[in-house]
Motif scaffolding. Structure first.
Motif, PDB file in Angstrom:
ATOM      1  N   UNK A 115      48.240 -55.776  19.024  1.00 43.55           N
ATOM      2  CA  UNK A 115      48.889 -55.576  18.059  1.00 43.55           C
ATOM      3  C   UNK A 115      49.598 -54.177  18.051  1.00 43.55           C
ATOM      4  N   UNK A 116      48.791 -53.309  18.622  1.00 44.21           N
ATOM      5  CA  UNK A 116      49.286 -51.847  18.755  1.00 44.21           C
ATOM      6  C   UNK A 116      49.327 -51.755  20.357  1.00 44.21           C
ATOM      7  N   UNK A 117      50.637 -51.945  20.880  1.00 51.60           N
ATOM      8  CA  UNK A 117      50.844 -51.728  22.297  1.00 51.60           C
ATOM      9  C   UNK A 117      50.486 -50.540  22.888  1.00 51.60           C
ATOM     10  N   UNK A 118      50.359 -49.346  21.929  1.00 52.32           N
ATOM     11  CA  UNK A 118      50.093 -48.064  22.715  1.00 52.32           C
ATOM     12  C   UNK A 118      48.658 -47.777  22.950  1.00 52.32           C
ATOM     13  N   UNK A 119      47.745 -49.009  22.542  1.00 49.91           N
ATOM     14  CA  UNK A 119      46.565 -48.796  23.292  1.00 49.91           C
ATOM     15  C   UNK A 119      46.365 -49.735  24.300  1.00 49.91           C
ATOM     16  N   UNK A 120      45.845 -49.054  25.434  1.00 50.43           N
ATOM     17  CA  UNK A 120      45.924 -49.866  26.635  1.00 50.43           C
ATOM     18  C   UNK A 120      44.492 -50.412  27.371  1.00 50.43           C
ATOM     19  N   UNK A 121      44.272 -51.652  27.565  1.00 50.81           N
ATOM     20  CA  UNK A 121      43.238 -51.770  28.282  1.00 50.81           C
ATOM     21  C   UNK A 121      43.118 -51.172  29.865  1.00 50.81           C
ATOM     22  N   UNK A 122      41.813 -50.628  30.054  1.00 48.30           N
ATOM     23  CA  UNK A 122      42.007 -49.972  31.395  1.00 48.30           C
ATOM     24  C   UNK A 122      40.775 -50.448  32.004  1.00 48.30           C
ATOM     25  N   UNK A 123      40.485 -50.425  33.490  1.00 45.86           N
ATOM     26  CA  UNK A 123      39.435 -50.210  33.983  1.00 45.86           C
ATOM     27  C   UNK A 123      38.857 -48.943  34.318  1.00 45.86           C
ATOM     28  N   UNK A 124      37.709 -48.467  34.035  1.00 49.77           N
ATOM     29  CA  UNK A 124      37.218 -47.074  34.116  1.00 49.77           C
ATOM     30  C   UNK A 124      37.019 -46.780  35.657  1.00 49.77           C
TER      31      UNK A 124
END
Lengths: 294, 267
Positions: free
Chosen positions: A132-141
């Motif tokens: 719901x907030x596309x500015x937050x990105x899931x990432x692989x460290x």
């Protein structure tokens, strides 16, 4: 011409409010610097993006100043679970929410302060927040491959804070600790305006530099009782009756379309008083002096 | 009514008994049952507990009565603090939060203990109900050793099959390793406590399961007011009622304003 001596940073609240423009991103500390907040309303700013929680946010929304909210919490209190004007404006689609969470917001502010494109945070992994907030990105460290959230910078144009004291050069002291996000909001912002209960001498700052919580705020505004109806540690407690009356008025406007009391509140306490002193006269010395701490 | 206590008092006593001396208890806003529970545990059996109300960390076991912090961070609460942390300090030692205990409410809670403080409605841009927002729950529930879901009401609208939005991850779509798979270090939700019953999470699939019915409440009452099929063990136990001493301490030293004793059934 080059200045010949160090410049003082004391402004009155009406001059300080002129640093804000419609459309800016404004951050509000805790307790909310209400003398400054009321000036924003009086000046009729609009389309602000506001980083705030609680009833100061609600008041700015009720006054029509806000286009977008960055908030992890907009609770009401006084028997109301959600800040009334916030709730209505979001449900009506009148304002946008940059959905976040306390840890995520602190991370975004830290990224802004350190000029980084993002900082990682774990809280929020597995939740709906990145959807719901596309500015937050899931990432692989990149070190160990763990799943984290990349939080982009959250950068206020102007941060508005309330504190106990400051000297004329913007060295600020809080009593009983800085407000919840105050230091984050200051470090992330382009400019910080701090309203204070009292101005102290520069000698007082130098007598105990460890007491300086914010070095070199850009502007200092003399605002005794400036957090009213909120508290100011070391000076006065929260004015429950006043806040309750506001919540009641805002709730009537938001839920029952009875906006008379809210309109009267905004006129009486935010739009008509030209200065903070005029506001305090309307509240009355008796009420103010009843808010003692001990 | 034959009982001489309210469901809210029973909830507080149940939670208090489950807290151990020495634990660090983190309490957020607007949770009177939880505020009472941690104070009750503190004076009954937890002199080494640390109570953190919104960043004010206190040990007030020596006080005869423990005021409820209904005034934000003004002097009336902060005066009891041994330390006070703004957000910066608060998030400095997340690595140690496995020793901390947290409490969470929710606009919706689903059958795997995920919770929603964001809102209700299929279209996020036009929510039917806008909630208060996640507060710090996403971060806290990620890291704390265990947490309790505490609800003021038990209805099919609150206890749902699937949350419209998840602001705090419980056990996701189920499975004992649901949290491990996402790399979430905290222990997850232990109990969901409502005015009708206590629920826990089955060891194998982490589906919400009836743990104990409050006295006078039937299994059918609970199932009727739950929006999903509740796993039910046989036989179902009953939540032990408060002792006279617990009720006395609760009313005379903790809940002086009667916030819990005046509550109704809260369904």
């Amino acid at each position: 011409m080059e200045p010949t001596e160090r410049q003082q940073r004391i402004f009155d609240e009406t001059d300080a409010a002129a640093w804000v423009e419609s459309g800016m991103t404004i951050a509000i500390g805790s307790p909310p610097p209400m003398a400054l907040v009321r000036q924003l309303i009086r000046r009729g700013f609009s389309d602000l993006t506001v980083i705030d929680s609680g009833l100061s946010l609600d008041l700015l929304i009720a006054a029509g100043c806000v286009r977008k909210v960055v908030s992890y919490y907009a609770g009401g209190g006084f028997g109301v679970a959600v800040a009334p004007s916030f709730r209505r404006a979001v449900e009506q689609g009148e304002i946008e929410v940059w959905e976040c969470e306390e840890g995520i917001l602190a991370t975004g502010l830290q990224a802004a302060a350190q000029s980084l494109p993002f900082l990682p945070w774990r809280g929020g992994v597995g939740t709906s927040l990145p959807q719901i907030n596309p500015d937050l990105k899931i990432m692989a460290d990149p070190i160990s491959g763990e799943t984290l959230i990349a939080v982009p910078p959250v950068k206020p144009d102007v941060t508005l804070l309330h504190a106990a004291a400051a000297d004329p050069y913007g060295n600020v002291q809080h009593l009983g600790g800085p407000g919840w996000l105050d230091l984050f909001l200051h470090r992330a912002a382009d400019r910080t305006i701090v309203q204070v209960e009292r101005i102290i001498a520069n000698e007082d700052t130098r007598a105990n530099p460890w007491a300086t919580t914010i070095p070199s705020a850009d502007a200092v505004v003399r605002s005794p009782y400036g957090a009213h109806p909120y508290y100011s540690r070391g000076f006065y407690v929260q004015d429950q009756e006043h806040l309750q009356a506001y919540v009641k008025a805002a709730n009537a406007a938001a839920r029952d379309n009875r906006s008379d009391d809210l309109a009267r509140y905004l006129a009486t306490y935010c739009r008509e008083p030209a200065t903070h002193a005029d506001y305090l006269e309307r509240v009355g010395i008796k009420r103010l002096l009843s808010l003692y701490e001990y | 009514m034959s009982q001489d206590y309210t469901p809210q008092e029973l909830m507080a006593v149940f939670i208090a008994r489950d807290l151990r001396d020495g634990e660090v208890l983190r309490v957020g806003v607007a949770m009177p049952v939880v505020e009472a529970a941690v104070r009750l545990a503190h004076v009954m059996h937890g002199p080494n507990m640390e109570l953190i109300f919104l960043g004010t960390r206190m040990n007030v076991a020596h006080l005869h009565s423990l005021p409820m912090p209904a005034f934000g961070w003004d002097r009336r609460v902060v005066r009891w603090a041994e330390s006070y942390s703004d957000t910066g300090h608060r998030f400095d030692r997340v690595k140690d939060w496995h020793r901390h205990v947290f409490f969470i409410g929710g606009v919706q809670v689903d059958r795997f203990g995920n919770s929603n403080l964001i809102g209700i409605g299929p279209d996020y841009r036009r929510l039917r109900f806008r909630g208060p927002g996640p507060v710090g729950t996403a971060t806290l529930t990620t890291h704390v050793g265990r947490y309790y879901i505490v609800l003021n009401s038990h209805t099919p609208r609150t206890l749902v099959e699937c949350c419209d939005y998840v602001s705090a991850f419980g056990w996701g779509t189920g499975g004992a390793d649901a949290r491990q798979q996402l790399g979430l270090p905290g222990g997850g939700p232990k109990y969901c406590v409502t005015p009708l019953c206590v629920m826990d999470f089955a060891e194998d699939d982490k589906h919400m399961r009836l743990h104990a019915l409050h006295p006078g409440v039937s299994q059918a009452d609970v199932q009727d007011r739950t929006g999903f099929d509740l796993t039910t063990p046989e036989p179902v136990s009953t939540t032990p009622p408060p002792t006279a001493e617990e009720l006395h301490v609760l009313r005379t030293r903790v809940d002086l304003a009667g916030l819990l004793s005046r509550s109704t059934k809260g369904e």
